[in-house]
Motif scaffolding. Structure first.
Motif, PDB file in Angstrom:
ATOM      1  N   LYS A 818       0.810  -1.216   0.000  1.00 50.29           N
ATOM      2  CA  LYS A 818       0.000   0.000   0.000  1.00 50.29           C
ATOM      3  C   LYS A 818       0.845   1.269   0.000  1.00 50.29           C
ATOM      4  O   LYS A 818       0.593   2.199  -0.766  1.00 50.29           O
ATOM      5  N   GLU A 819       1.869   1.317   0.848  1.00 54.78           N
ATOM      6  CA  GLU A 819       2.658   2.539   0.948  1.00 54.78           C
ATOM      7  C   GLU A 819       3.395   2.839  -0.361  1.00 54.78           C
ATOM      8  O   GLU A 819       3.449   3.981  -0.820  1.00 54.78           O
ATOM      9  N   LYS A 820       3.971   1.788  -0.961  1.00 56.51           N
ATOM     10  CA  LYS A 820       4.674   1.973  -2.241  1.00 56.51           C
ATOM     11  C   LYS A 820       3.708   2.391  -3.345  1.00 56.51           C
ATOM     12  O   LYS A 820       4.033   3.202  -4.209  1.00 56.51           O
ATOM     13  N   GLU A 821       2.501   1.818  -3.327  1.00 57.93           N
ATOM     14  CA  GLU A 821       1.516   2.148  -4.354  1.00 57.93           C
ATOM     15  C   GLU A 821       1.040   3.595  -4.203  1.00 57.93           C
ATOM     16  O   GLU A 821       0.841   4.303  -5.197  1.00 57.93           O
ATOM     17  N   ILE A 822       0.875   4.048  -2.920  1.00 57.73           N
ATOM     18  CA  ILE A 822       0.480   5.440  -2.696  1.00 57.73           C
ATOM     19  C   ILE A 822       1.563   6.381  -3.206  1.00 57.73           C
ATOM     20  O   ILE A 822       1.275   7.407  -3.858  1.00 57.73           O
ATOM     21  N   GLU A 823       2.816   6.003  -2.981  1.00 53.69           N
ATOM     22  CA  GLU A 823       3.937   6.816  -3.450  1.00 53.69           C
ATOM     23  C   GLU A 823       3.956   6.902  -4.980  1.00 53.69           C
ATOM     24  O   GLU A 823       4.133   7.976  -5.570  1.00 53.69           O
ATOM     25  N   ARG A 824       3.744   5.754  -5.616  1.00 51.77           N
ATOM     26  CA  ARG A 824       3.738   5.719  -7.084  1.00 51.77           C
ATOM     27  C   ARG A 824       2.576   6.520  -7.652  1.00 51.77           C
ATOM     28  O   ARG A 824       2.738   7.308  -8.602  1.00 51.77           O
ATOM     29  N   LEU A 825       1.393   6.354  -7.079  1.00 49.63           N
ATOM     30  CA  LEU A 825       0.219   7.050  -7.586  1.00 49.63           C
ATOM     31  C   LEU A 825       0.301   8.555  -7.357  1.00 49.63           C
ATOM     32  O   LEU A 825      -0.208   9.355  -8.145  1.00 49.63           O
ATOM     33  N   THR A 826       0.956   8.959  -6.252  1.00 52.27           N
ATOM     34  CA  THR A 826       1.121  10.391  -5.989  1.00 52.27           C
ATOM     35  C   THR A 826       1.972  11.036  -7.080  1.00 52.27           C
ATOM     36  O   THR A 826       1.660  12.142  -7.570  1.00 52.27           O
ATOM     37  N   LYS A 827       3.036  10.358  -7.478  1.00 51.77           N
ATOM     38  CA  LYS A 827       3.876  10.868  -8.559  1.00 51.77           C
ATOM     39  C   LYS A 827       3.093  10.915  -9.883  1.00 51.77           C
ATOM     40  O   LYS A 827       3.203  11.879 -10.653  1.00 51.77           O
ATOM     41  N   GLU A 828       2.291   9.899 -10.110  1.00 49.78           N
ATOM     42  CA  GLU A 828       1.471   9.874 -11.329  1.00 49.78           C
ATOM     43  C   GLU A 828       0.460  11.014 -11.323  1.00 49.78           C
ATOM     44  O   GLU A 828       0.209  11.663 -12.329  1.00 49.78           O
ATOM     45  N   LYS A 829      -0.108  11.291 -10.124  1.00 48.50           N
ATOM     46  CA  LYS A 829      -1.088  12.387  -9.984  1.00 48.50           C
ATOM     47  C   LYS A 829      -0.447  13.734 -10.321  1.00 48.50           C
ATOM     48  O   LYS A 829      -1.012  14.542 -11.075  1.00 48.50           O
ATOM     49  N   GLU A 830       0.736  13.964  -9.776  1.00 49.86           N
ATOM     50  CA  GLU A 830       1.425  15.237 -10.021  1.00 49.86           C
ATOM     51  C   GLU A 830       1.752  15.417 -11.499  1.00 49.86           C
ATOM     52  O   GLU A 830       1.608  16.518 -12.050  1.00 49.86           O
ATOM     53  N   LYS A 831       2.157  14.346 -12.146  1.00 48.27           N
ATOM     54  CA  LYS A 831       2.471  14.399 -13.583  1.00 48.27           C
ATOM     55  C   LYS A 831       1.228  14.735 -14.398  1.00 48.27           C
ATOM     56  O   LYS A 831       1.253  15.575 -15.313  1.00 48.27           O
ATOM     57  N   LEU A 832       0.119  14.091 -14.080  1.00 48.05           N
ATOM     58  CA  LEU A 832      -1.116  14.313 -14.832  1.00 48.05           C
ATOM     59  C   LEU A 832      -1.689  15.700 -14.560  1.00 48.05           C
ATOM     60  O   LEU A 832      -2.284  16.331 -15.447  1.00 48.05           O
TER      61      LEU A 832
END
Length: 883
Positions: A818-832
């Motif tokens: 979960k923690e790694k996925e939140i980190e990955r998705l946060t970066k994806e959110k900022e990019k989008l």
């Protein structure tokens, strides 16, 4: 075990295609016999011209025919596909003459006999080449019955038809307007004319009314023909000219009187409402001239120069004369104005010379008596066009038919069977060459120098090739034929002529169905041509990808009557499909234990499970559907269904579903898999064989004890192989596995990470299906376990999916860190968010929106929508993880 397989490790069509074709020919699999106990099925190959290489259109045409003939052969018919070539009189004569010119020879100096020897040499060479090209494609034609339109027996049929029609009064010699090529010095057919838009002019010319101050203004695109004007026509209802009808005009330059006539042909709303009538140089004017009994004045020689009736312009080329005539009209005050005009100009497709409508003494066929029964044959449904819309083209031509000019001023072709007596001028028309005049007995007779239009002999193709006018066994058994496959561009030039010829000579239609296909265009939708340099050589495709890949590409891209675009990517996809079949077949052979097959040969079916019954039922369904599609000539749809079944149901699903059983120890369940998979694989190869004959033959003969697949029995639908309950159960399982795979893919979960699957079934039927399918979930959906739960037992932190038959849940912790996925998705959110901000800013900029093309703005709006949707999904996922 793999080293002992008969099927090579890698799919390489070069290793077996030529070998298999040679075997087929040696074994005479394509040579049907006259067998009254079986039904015949006949297709006549549209004979390609002996003028060079076959192109992609030929590849499509012959692939479609081969699919039909192989299907019918396997369905138990005595299937005859009769091949052959057309002598193509004018096209071949031009080709040979040009070749001789390049070698320093002159056709006229050589003489007729010597020239024809050269043409026969050309014919032998190119007929052999065409046959070689067709064999590369894998056509299952009966080469023992191969025909050529110049064969003696076909020449006999041509003479017989000419004599019959002449004696019946349907062939006559007369002076009429025809298409004339001034370079090739022959009449040509409409089929040999290419039309293109060219810049030209309308010359507006004064025609003074005699003894009056009035004058007519005539507009023409061909001023040189005015020298042959014999009248000017107006519409009888045109008030502007009613008072002048019956008076005369002074023809400029020629200074002779010509009458003003009234004819409904003239459109009073077009131009000035008056038309010059030149019966010897225009087909419409010829018809007007016939109605009004006007003289016909030819002012042009056959080579395109002006003749003695052209006065001072005699000897000039038609275009030189045009320039001089326009100059003289201007100097004498008759030229009113010159108007730019773009119009369709017809050129001879063999030499690119502008065709001249010209009055000429030729042989004609009186068409109306022949056309009427041929029209009735289509209207009554005896002859059917597929698609039906092409019958409109047929009717349009047949109902407005003109008499057919059948003579050509050439040496290569069927010489007209007419002899002229030089002593009494009698005509002798008969099949055999006479030795004296039929009237006065003089031996001073000479045969007509002209040959017949190529379409005259090809119109007899469906029956002349079977031995007519002799009453052969082949003719009795195989005629009428069943299906003609052809392009839409020759419906009236060839198809219609075969219909009326068959009805006239044999009293029967020549074929029941006319399957019309379109053109093969390049990937941009352009017609393939030398000038564009976008032609694709079928032989080059075969050399690189194999004949099966080319055939399957043409079959799947085709729908009746429509043009298709040719993409190399689709050829590669077809080859990949072949490779898939090859590897799947190897896998099956590698995993079959012959001792188990022998042990359970009598009762393997008793151990089938739902997966076995599912694939058998799915195969049974595709057998029925493919048969129905082929019956309706939906060849592309049939090919697509075979492709989908083999690739998806058989390879991607069934083989994967049964691997645990194949690798297990239980002999009885292995036997059930062997029995099922061999039945389906062999049947699938049979369904595929008409489309991809080489690979199916190579595999089939190596997985069975049969000699060939070409004459094996076509699969037949059976109620005994319909297992409705098992199909429904497996569809529950397969649809659930697809959903689970999609969820894992969206979340980027690797296959190696196992997850517990919790199921809330919607019915006992669904629960039983999921229970039986537990092993499939573990193998194909990376399930660590499958458990059934109640709604109240759903964990708070789980990924859900609605499926047919219930609901699925997977604990989130099983799927991701979960923690790694939140980190990955946060970066994806900022990019989008940056992408959304950028495109919003761009679209809110009025300077950009006001100046950018609509297509560019539309593209940016599409990006805006796409990025926002992606951002919404990421935010949704983040919110679910954060609670």
């Amino acid at each position: 075990m793999e080293d002992n397989l008969k099927i090579a490790k890698n799919y390489n069509p070069k290793e077996f295609e030529d070998r298999l074709y040679e075997t087929w020919i040696n074994k005479k699999y394509f040579t049907p016999e006259v067998d009254e106990s079986k039904k015949p099925y006949t297709i006549m190959m549209p004979p390609p011209n002996i003028t060079g290489h076959l192109h992609m259109g030929h590849a499509l045409d012959n692939t479609l025919q081969d699919i039909l003939i192989r299907w019918k052969r396997m369905s138990g018919y005595e299937a005859l596909w009769l091949p052959g070539t057309d002598h193509a009189s004018i096209a071949t004569e031009v080709k040979v003459e040009n070749e001789l010119i390049s070698q320093g020879y002159d056709k006229k100096e050589m003489g007729r006999e010597a020239f024809l020897e050269k043409v026969w040499e050309w014919s032998d060479k190119y007929r052999a080449r065409i046959k070689g090209q067709l064999t590369k494609l894998g056509v299952s034609a009966d080469w023992t019955r191969e025909s050529f339109t110049m064969d003696e027996n076909l020449n006999k049929a041509v003479r017989e038809v000419f004599v019959r029609l002449y004696n019946k009064g349907l062939i006559y010699q007369g002076n009429r307007i025809i298409n004339w090529c001034p370079k090739c010095m022959t009449a040509i057919s409409d089929a040999e004319i290419e039309y293109s838009e060219k810049a030209g002019h309308f010359w507006h010319i004064k025609y003074p009314v005699k003894d009056s101050n009035e004058e007519f203004i005539i507009a023409t695109t061909r001023p040189e023909t005015m020298l042959g004007d014999v009248a000017v026509a107006v519409n009888p209802e045109d008030d502007r000219y009613k008072h002048l009808i019956g008076k005369t005009l002074i023809l400029p330059l020629v200074n002779k009187e010509i009458p003003i006539i009234a004819d409904d042909y003239v459109d009073k709303e077009f131009g000035t409402g008056c038309v010059k009538i030149t019966p010897a140089h225009d087909p419409n004017d010829f018809a007007v001239g016939e109605r009004h009994n006007l003289p016909k004045i030819v002012v042009m020689n056959e080579d395109g120069t002006m003749n003695s009736l052209a006065g001072k312009y005699e000897g000039m080329d038609r275009y030189d004369a045009r320039r001089e005539i326009v100059k003289d009209l201007e100097e004498m005050g008759f030229l009113v104005k010159i108007e730019d005009h773009t119009h369709n100009v017809g050129t001879h497709d063999r030499c690119s010379t502008v065709v001249e409508p010209l009055l000429s003494k030729q042989w004609f066929v009186k068409m109306q008596p022949l056309a009427d029964p041929a029209i009735d044959a289509v209207r009554s449904g005896k002859v059917n066009f597929v698609p039906d819309r092409f019958s409109k083209i047929y009717f349009n031509w047949m109902e407005n038919i003109q008499d057919w000019c059948i003579s050509r001023q050439l040496w290569w072709g069927h010489r007209i069977p007419v002899w002229y007596c030089k002593d009494c001028n009698e005509l002798t028309v008969q099949n055999e060459t006479p030795d004296k005049c039929s009237k006065c007995g003089s031996q001073n007779i000479e045969q007509d120098n002209d040959v017949l239009d190529t379409w005259f002999s090809s119109a007899l193709w469906p029956f002349s090739t079977l031995g007519w006018p002799d009453k052969t066994e082949d003719l009795k058994y195989f005629y009428p034929t069943n299906t003609l496959v052809t392009g839409y561009d020759i419906i009236f030039f060839w198809v219609a002529r075969m219909v009326f010829s068959g009805i006239e000579q044999l009293g029967e239609i020549p074929f029941e169905h006319v399957l019309v296909h379109g053109l093969v265009r390049d990937s941009e939708g352009r017609k393939m041509s030398k000038s564009l340099g976008n032609g694709i050589d079928p032989l080059e495709i075969i050399d690189e990808y194999g004949a099966d890949a080319l055939r399957f590409t043409l079959a799947t891209g085709n729908s009746p009557g429509n043009d298709m675009r040719f993409y190399m990517e689709r050829v590669e996809a077809s080859r990949n499909f072949a490779n898939k079949i090859w590897n799947a077949s190897r896998f099956v052979l590698m995993n079959i234990d012959e001792s188990i097959v022998e042990e359970y040969k009598d009762n393997a079916k008793d151990f089938r499970n739902s997966a076995d019954k599912w694939i058998l039922s799915k195969f049974n369904t595709v057998v029925r559907e493919v048969e129905e599609n082929l019956e309706k000539f939906e060849i592309g749809i049939a090919a697509g269904k075979v492709n989908d079944f083999i690739w998806s149901e058989l390879c991607d699903w069934y083989i994967e579903l049964v691997k645990p059983r194949l690798y297990g120890e239980e002999r009885s369940t292995k036997a059930a898999v062997y029995d099922t998979i061999m039945h389906v694989l062999k049947g699938s190869l049979k369904l595929l064989h008409p489309f991809m004959p080489f690979i199916t033959e190579e595999i089939y003969t190596n997985i069975t004890n049969e000699e060939t697949i070409t004459t094996s029995q076509w699969p037949v639908y059976s109620d005994d192989l319909t297992f409705t309950d098992d199909v429904k159960a497996m569809e529950y399982v397969i649809s659930a596995i697809k959903v689970l795979r999609n969820v894992r893919a969206e979340m980027n979960v690797p296959n190696s990470r196992k997850a517990s699957i919790m199921v809330i079934p919607s019915s006992d039927e669904a629960k039983n299906a999921f229970e039986e399918g537990k092993a499939y979930f573990e193998k194909l959906a990376s399930a660590s376990e499958v458990v059934f739960i109640a709604k109240s037992e759903v964990p708070n932190d789980a990924v859900s999916a609605i499926i047919e038959g219930g609901e699925l849940y997977m604990p989130l912790d099983d799927l991701v860190d979960k923690e790694k996925e939140i980190e990955r998705l946060t970066k994806e959110k900022e990019k989008l968010e940056k992408e959304v901000e950028r495109v919003n800013k761009k679209l809110s900029n009025q300077g950009f929106v006001s100046k950018a093309p609509e297509a560019v703005i539309a593209e940016e709006k599409d990006k805006q929508k796409k990025y926002q949707e992606m951002l919404d999904k990421v935010l949704e996922r983040l919110n679910s993880y954060r609670g």
